[in-house]
Design a protein around this motif. Structure first.
Motif, PDB file in Angstrom:
ATOM      1  N   SER A 288     -37.483  26.861 -13.843  1.00 30.66           N
ATOM      2  CA  SER A 288     -36.201  27.323 -14.366  1.00 30.66           C
ATOM      3  C   SER A 288     -36.381  27.890 -15.761  1.00 30.66           C
ATOM      4  CB  SER A 288     -35.201  26.159 -14.416  1.00 30.66           C
ATOM      5  OG  SER A 288     -33.967  26.587 -14.951  1.00 30.66           O
ATOM      6  N   ALA A 289     -35.477  28.784 -16.135  1.00 34.35           N
ATOM      7  CA  ALA A 289     -35.438  29.318 -17.500  1.00 34.35           C
ATOM      8  C   ALA A 289     -34.573  28.446 -18.406  1.00 34.35           C
ATOM      9  CB  ALA A 289     -34.912  30.752 -17.491  1.00 34.35           C
ATOM     10  N   HIS A 290     -33.922  27.435 -17.823  1.00 33.07           N
ATOM     11  CA  HIS A 290     -33.052  26.534 -18.592  1.00 33.07           C
ATOM     12  C   HIS A 290     -33.419  25.090 -18.294  1.00 33.07           C
ATOM     13  CE1 HIS A 290     -30.651  30.233 -18.305  1.00 33.07           C
ATOM     14  NE2 HIS A 290     -30.276  29.902 -19.519  1.00 33.07           N
ATOM     15  N   TYR A 291     -33.323  24.250 -19.310  1.00 34.19           N
ATOM     16  CA  TYR A 291     -33.583  22.825 -19.134  1.00 34.19           C
ATOM     17  C   TYR A 291     -32.530  22.046 -19.915  1.00 34.19           C
ATOM     18  CZ  TYR A 291     -35.931  18.361 -18.768  1.00 34.19           C
ATOM     19  OH  TYR A 291     -36.221  17.056 -18.478  1.00 34.19           O
ATOM     20  N   LEU A 292     -31.971  21.052 -19.260  1.00 39.04           N
ATOM     21  CA  LEU A 292     -30.981  20.184 -19.885  1.00 39.04           C
ATOM     22  C   LEU A 292     -31.659  18.868 -20.230  1.00 39.04           C
ATOM     23  CD1 LEU A 292     -28.314  21.102 -17.290  1.00 39.04           C
ATOM     24  CD2 LEU A 292     -28.117  21.605 -19.730  1.00 39.04           C
ATOM     25  N   GLN A 293     -31.863  18.631 -21.520  1.00 39.95           N
ATOM     26  CA  GLN A 293     -32.536  17.415 -21.991  1.00 39.95           C
ATOM     27  C   GLN A 293     -31.479  16.327 -22.188  1.00 39.95           C
ATOM     28  OE1 GLN A 293     -34.668  15.018 -22.112  1.00 39.95           O
ATOM     29  NE2 GLN A 293     -36.262  16.428 -22.784  1.00 39.95           N
ATOM     30  N   CYS A 294     -31.139  15.649 -21.102  1.00 33.55           N
ATOM     31  CA  CYS A 294     -30.069  14.650 -21.152  1.00 33.55           C
ATOM     32  C   CYS A 294     -30.360  13.521 -22.122  1.00 33.55           C
ATOM     33  CB  CYS A 294     -29.782  14.113 -19.759  1.00 33.55           C
ATOM     34  SG  CYS A 294     -28.985  15.337 -18.714  1.00 33.55           S
ATOM     35  N   ALA A 295     -31.624  13.177 -22.310  1.00 30.82           N
ATOM     36  CA  ALA A 295     -31.944  12.117 -23.270  1.00 30.82           C
ATOM     37  C   ALA A 295     -31.435  12.485 -24.666  1.00 30.82           C
ATOM     38  CB  ALA A 295     -33.446  11.856 -23.295  1.00 30.82           C
ATOM     39  N   ARG A 296     -31.516  13.761 -25.031  1.00 28.11           N
ATOM     40  CA  ARG A 296     -31.025  14.199 -26.353  1.00 28.11           C
ATOM     41  C   ARG A 296     -29.500  14.136 -26.426  1.00 28.11           C
ATOM     42  NH1 ARG A 296     -33.698  15.990 -30.558  1.00 28.11           N
ATOM     43  NH2 ARG A 296     -31.850  17.031 -31.374  1.00 28.11           N
ATOM     44  N   VAL A 297     -28.827  14.583 -25.370  1.00 29.82           N
ATOM     45  CA  VAL A 297     -27.365  14.575 -25.414  1.00 29.82           C
ATOM     46  C   VAL A 297     -26.833  13.143 -25.401  1.00 29.82           C
ATOM     47  CG1 VAL A 297     -26.710  14.723 -22.964  1.00 29.82           C
ATOM     48  CG2 VAL A 297     -25.346  15.917 -24.670  1.00 29.82           C
ATOM     49  N   LEU A 298     -27.607  12.221 -24.811  1.00 34.04           N
ATOM     50  CA  LEU A 298     -27.166  10.830 -24.709  1.00 34.04           C
ATOM     51  C   LEU A 298     -27.668   9.948 -25.851  1.00 34.04           C
ATOM     52  CD1 LEU A 298     -27.696  10.371 -20.871  1.00 34.04           C
ATOM     53  CD2 LEU A 298     -25.517  10.713 -22.069  1.00 34.04           C
ATOM     54  N   MET A 299     -28.464  10.503 -26.773  1.00 34.86           N
ATOM     55  CA  MET A 299     -29.007   9.659 -27.845  1.00 34.86           C
ATOM     56  C   MET A 299     -27.930   9.205 -28.818  1.00 34.86           C
ATOM     57  SD  MET A 299     -31.260  12.212 -30.187  1.00 34.86           S
ATOM     58  CE  MET A 299     -30.493  13.402 -31.265  1.00 34.86           C
ATOM     59  N   ASN A 300     -26.809   9.902 -28.860  1.00 32.27           N
ATOM     60  CA  ASN A 300     -25.694   9.485 -29.689  1.00 32.27           C
ATOM     61  C   ASN A 300     -24.781   8.599 -28.832  1.00 32.27           C
ATOM     62  OD1 ASN A 300     -22.723   9.869 -30.495  1.00 32.27           O
ATOM     63  ND2 ASN A 300     -23.832  10.461 -32.342  1.00 32.27           N
ATOM     64  N   PRO A 301     -24.638   7.318 -29.169  1.00 35.11           N
ATOM     65  CA  PRO A 301     -23.859   6.407 -28.328  1.00 35.11           C
ATOM     66  C   PRO A 301     -22.405   6.833 -28.129  1.00 35.11           C
ATOM     67  CG  PRO A 301     -25.166   5.169 -29.900  1.00 35.11           C
ATOM     68  CD  PRO A 301     -25.283   6.615 -30.287  1.00 35.11           C
TER      69      PRO A 301
ATOM     70  N   TYR B  69     -36.430  28.092  -9.120  1.00 37.91           N
ATOM     71  CA  TYR B  69     -37.315  28.845  -8.239  1.00 37.91           C
ATOM     72  C   TYR B  69     -38.454  27.970  -7.728  1.00 37.91           C
ATOM     73  CZ  TYR B  69     -35.039  32.478 -10.998  1.00 37.91           C
ATOM     74  OH  TYR B  69     -34.094  33.255 -11.643  1.00 37.91           O
ATOM     75  N   ALA B  70     -38.788  28.144  -6.452  1.00 40.38           N
ATOM     76  CA  ALA B  70     -39.999  27.533  -5.911  1.00 40.38           C
ATOM     77  C   ALA B  70     -41.187  28.211  -6.594  1.00 40.38           C
ATOM     78  CB  ALA B  70     -40.053  27.729  -4.399  1.00 40.38           C
ATOM     79  N   PRO B  71     -42.338  27.522  -6.674  1.00 38.88           N
ATOM     80  CA  PRO B  71     -43.486  28.114  -7.383  1.00 38.88           C
ATOM     81  C   PRO B  71     -43.825  29.537  -6.934  1.00 38.88           C
ATOM     82  CG  PRO B  71     -43.948  25.834  -6.850  1.00 38.88           C
ATOM     83  CD  PRO B  71     -42.633  26.171  -6.181  1.00 38.88           C
ATOM     84  N   GLU B  72     -43.710  29.815  -5.651  1.00 39.08           N
ATOM     85  CA  GLU B  72     -44.043  31.152  -5.148  1.00 39.08           C
ATOM     86  C   GLU B  72     -42.928  32.179  -5.361  1.00 39.08           C
ATOM     87  OE1 GLU B  72     -42.178  28.817  -1.803  1.00 39.08           O
ATOM     88  OE2 GLU B  72     -43.697  28.377  -3.309  1.00 39.08           O
ATOM     89  N   GLU B  73     -41.777  31.754  -5.869  1.00 39.76           N
ATOM     90  CA  GLU B  73     -40.631  32.647  -6.084  1.00 39.76           C
ATOM     91  C   GLU B  73     -40.365  32.968  -7.551  1.00 39.76           C
ATOM     92  OE1 GLU B  73     -37.534  30.192  -4.487  1.00 39.76           O
ATOM     93  OE2 GLU B  73     -37.870  30.856  -2.433  1.00 39.76           O
TER      94      GLU B  73
END
Length: 194
Positions: free
Chosen positions: A29-42, A171-175
């Protein structure tokens, strides 16, 4: 919370990344959602969990008496969902490659469980977690997540209540498109190799 408000929380915590990412599902993917960062603030984590809880129909919420999430990504949001629903929260983990309850966690036969993930892309990990919960005696009556990356296409076998559904292409690796393939892929998630 609207989609824009949720994505605003990700942007404010620098948790919406752009580049070339190899997701834990094996897709690119060209985008990644780093949930650990968004959740680090209680406080932010609590707001997001409350927003997810509002998506779950009242009659379903009334039945839930346990929350179970898969380690590692689901730990924080699962804990916050337990708080939002006023029930115990626990997690399954993969010490030998297959999800299981450990650390003294157990379910009573017939416990009504909400399985909670951070991000669902293909649903493979979620279905594996659901299977482990059921093998431990729980009855998964619903699933929830912060993000549904399948844009509503995933089938977990139970009602699924994501906070938002996104359509960031994967995308699958071949796509993988040439423009994305030209960027070195990184694997930022918890299953990245050190």
């Amino acid at each position: 919370m609207t989609e824009d408000e949720v994505l605003g929380e990700f942007r404010a915590s620098q948790a919406l990344l752009e580049g070339h990412f190899l997701l834990s599902s094996g897709r690119h993917s060209a985008h990644y959602l780093q949930c650990a960062r968004v959740l680090m603030n209680p406080m932010r984590a609590s707001r997001l969990a409350l927003a997810i809880a509002q998506r779950i129909p009242r009659d379903v919420k009334k039945e839930i008496n346990k929350v179970v999430s898969p380690a590692m990504g689901g730990l924080i949001i699962g804990h916050e969902m337990g708080r939002a629903l006023g029930v115990d929260a626990m997690f399954v983990e993969r010490p030998t490659g297959t999800f299981e309850l450990r650390r003294g966690f157990s379910l009573e036969p017939g416990d009504k469980v909400l399985m909670v993930e951070d991000v669902v892309t293909t649903g493979l990990s979620s279905r594996e977690a659901i299977r482990a919960i059921e093998e431990a005696g729980g009855q998964v009556i619903a699933a929830a997540s912060l993000i549904d990356r399948s844009a509503g296409a995933v089938d977990l076998g139970v009602p699924f209540y994501p906070l938002i559904a996104l359509n960031f292409p994967t995308y699958a690796p071949e796509e993988v498109p040439e423009s994305l393939a030209a960027i070195p892929a990184i694997k930022p998630g918890s299953r990245a190799k050190a």
